[in-house]
Design a protein around this motif. Structure first.
Motif, PDB file in Angstrom:
ATOM      1  N   VAL A 146       0.840  -1.199   0.000  1.00 32.65           N
ATOM      2  CA  VAL A 146       0.000   0.000   0.000  1.00 32.65           C
ATOM      3  C   VAL A 146       0.877   1.251   0.000  1.00 32.65           C
ATOM      4  O   VAL A 146       0.668   2.178  -0.800  1.00 32.65           O
ATOM      5  CB  VAL A 146      -0.938   0.007   1.234  1.00 32.65           C
ATOM      6  N   ASP A 147       1.865   1.276   0.887  1.00 30.54           N
ATOM      7  CA  ASP A 147       2.731   2.454   1.020  1.00 30.54           C
ATOM      8  C   ASP A 147       3.542   2.718  -0.250  1.00 30.54           C
ATOM      9  O   ASP A 147       3.789   3.880  -0.621  1.00 30.54           O
ATOM     10  CB  ASP A 147       3.684   2.273   2.200  1.00 30.54           C
ATOM     11  N   THR A 166      -9.363  -2.884  -2.692  1.00 28.30           N
ATOM     12  CA  THR A 166     -10.492  -2.041  -3.093  1.00 28.30           C
ATOM     13  C   THR A 166     -10.308  -0.613  -2.575  1.00 28.30           C
ATOM     14  O   THR A 166     -10.519   0.365  -3.314  1.00 28.30           O
ATOM     15  CB  THR A 166     -11.811  -2.628  -2.553  1.00 28.30           C
ATOM     16  N   TYR A 167      -9.913  -0.489  -1.309  1.00 27.06           N
ATOM     17  CA  TYR A 167      -9.676   0.843  -0.744  1.00 27.06           C
ATOM     18  C   TYR A 167      -8.574   1.589  -1.496  1.00 27.06           C
ATOM     19  O   TYR A 167      -8.679   2.784  -1.779  1.00 27.06           O
ATOM     20  CB  TYR A 167      -9.300   0.730   0.734  1.00 27.06           C
ATOM     21  N   VAL A 168      -7.496   0.878  -1.835  1.00 28.83           N
ATOM     22  CA  VAL A 168      -6.387   1.503  -2.557  1.00 28.83           C
ATOM     23  C   VAL A 168      -6.850   1.988  -3.923  1.00 28.83           C
ATOM     24  O   VAL A 168      -6.516   3.093  -4.369  1.00 28.83           O
ATOM     25  CB  VAL A 168      -5.205   0.515  -2.697  1.00 28.83           C
ATOM     26  N   ALA A 169      -7.642   1.154  -4.609  1.00 33.12           N
ATOM     27  CA  ALA A 169      -8.152   1.526  -5.935  1.00 33.12           C
ATOM     28  C   ALA A 169      -9.029   2.775  -5.865  1.00 33.12           C
ATOM     29  O   ALA A 169      -9.099   3.565  -6.822  1.00 33.12           O
ATOM     30  CB  ALA A 169      -8.935   0.359  -6.536  1.00 33.12           C
ATOM     31  N   GLU A 170      -9.690   2.966  -4.711  1.00 32.31           N
ATOM     32  CA  GLU A 170     -10.559   4.135  -4.528  1.00 32.31           C
ATOM     33  C   GLU A 170      -9.805   5.331  -3.935  1.00 32.31           C
ATOM     34  O   GLU A 170     -10.398   6.375  -3.663  1.00 32.31           O
ATOM     35  CB  GLU A 170     -11.730   3.765  -3.623  1.00 32.31           C
ATOM     36  N   GLY A 171      -8.490   5.129  -3.709  1.00 31.72           N
ATOM     37  CA  GLY A 171      -7.692   6.211  -3.139  1.00 31.72           C
ATOM     38  C   GLY A 171      -7.868   6.393  -1.650  1.00 31.72           C
ATOM     39  O   GLY A 171      -7.454   7.403  -1.079  1.00 31.72           O
ATOM     40  N   LYS A 172      -8.478   5.436  -0.993  1.00 31.24           N
ATOM     41  CA  LYS A 172      -8.731   5.518   0.447  1.00 31.24           C
ATOM     42  C   LYS A 172      -7.596   4.824   1.213  1.00 31.24           C
ATOM     43  O   LYS A 172      -7.772   3.760   1.807  1.00 31.24           O
ATOM     44  CB  LYS A 172     -10.077   4.888   0.783  1.00 31.24           C
TER      45      LYS A 172
END
Length: 263
Positions: free
Chosen positions: A104-105, A158-164
């Motif tokens: 993620v980072d 999913t969160y990463v794809a949404e920029g969250k």
């Protein structure tokens, strides 16, 4: 043993061998030397002793040395094998979560197993069956937290794809503090239970002319005669007291015969 020279004498024909399992191998001891076979009692450790000396045990009021047969042959003790296995499986999942956070980072793809059945623990877990009710009872508790850990990979993605990104970090941190902690506790429980099971191993008392000692073995397989022998490869085994290799009449399994006990 094809083409091997068979060594046999009248004494061989009459000899009964106590066959024990230690690790993956079978070892045979002259039954005349075996004085007793008991459940492994409490062991008193001896500081700075030779690596295969587990300590001493009390047998009928007599204090005798206990030899770890696995360690004698240069293998890890059963206790250490169990400890290392569970410690590594816990480390695998700590590393899994750390790698998920790093992905993620660093904004890169997460490539470790997301299917709980495909990690090293999952593959083992799906195929292992225990007859011990305590072990089985602890093992079944792993199923839910283990699956939940692997399930967050999709959620984080999913969160990463949404920029969250903050939400992705929150899921990883929460899982580390809940499901991973639950698994860590279960690993501690099962290691303790495995140690208790290990204490049920067999101590085989060997009575020689000049001394008495006990051998820590995994299992006593049988007491039987062996009619087929060949010399043991000297460079491999003679220095360990194994002079011959026999073959069981029942199923052709090889038995390393310890005839020159040099403990």
């Amino acid at each position: 043993m094809e083409n091997a020279k068979v060594i046999q004498s009248a004494d061989d024909i009459d000899t009964l061998w106590v066959i024990v399992r230690c690790g993956k191998n079978l070892y045979g001891f002259d039954a005349n030397l075996v004085g007793n076979m008991i459940a492994l009692p409490q062991v008193t450790r001896i500081p700075d002793s030779i690596n295969y000396m587990s300590g001493t045990i009390s047998v009928r009021g007599m204090i005798i040395p206990l030899i770890d047969l696995r360690a004698y042959f240069g293998h890890k003790s059963a206790d250490l094998v169990v400890e290392e296995f569970w410690d590594q499986r816990l480390a695998d999942h700590k590393n899994w979560l750390n790698e998920l956070k790093a992905s993620v980072d660093e904004k890169r793809e997460f490539t470790l197993a997301t299917d709980p059945h495909m990690c090293a623990f999952g593959k083992w877990y799906d195929n292992y069956k225990s007859d011990n009710r305590i072990l089985a009872g602890i093992l079944v508790k792993f199923d839910l937290p283990h699956k939940r850990i692997h399930a967050i990979a999709k959620e984080v993605s999913t969160y990463v794809a949404e920029g969250k990104i903050d939400e992705a970090h929150h899921v990883i941190e929460k899982t580390t503090n809940t499901e991973l902690k639950a698994m860590e506790k279960l690993f501690d429980e099962i290691k303790q239970a495995a140690r208790e099971v290990a204490r049920r191993r067999i101590a085989m008392v060997i009575e020689m002319e000049d001394r008495t000692l006990a051998l820590d073995v995994d299992e006593v397989v049988a007491v039987e005669r062996i009619s087929d022998y060949e010399p043991a490869p000297q460079y491999q085994t003679s220095h360990l007291g194994i002079t011959r290799i026999g073959r069981r009449n029942k199923n052709d399994e090889l038995v390393l015969l310890m005839e020159e006990l040099e403990f």
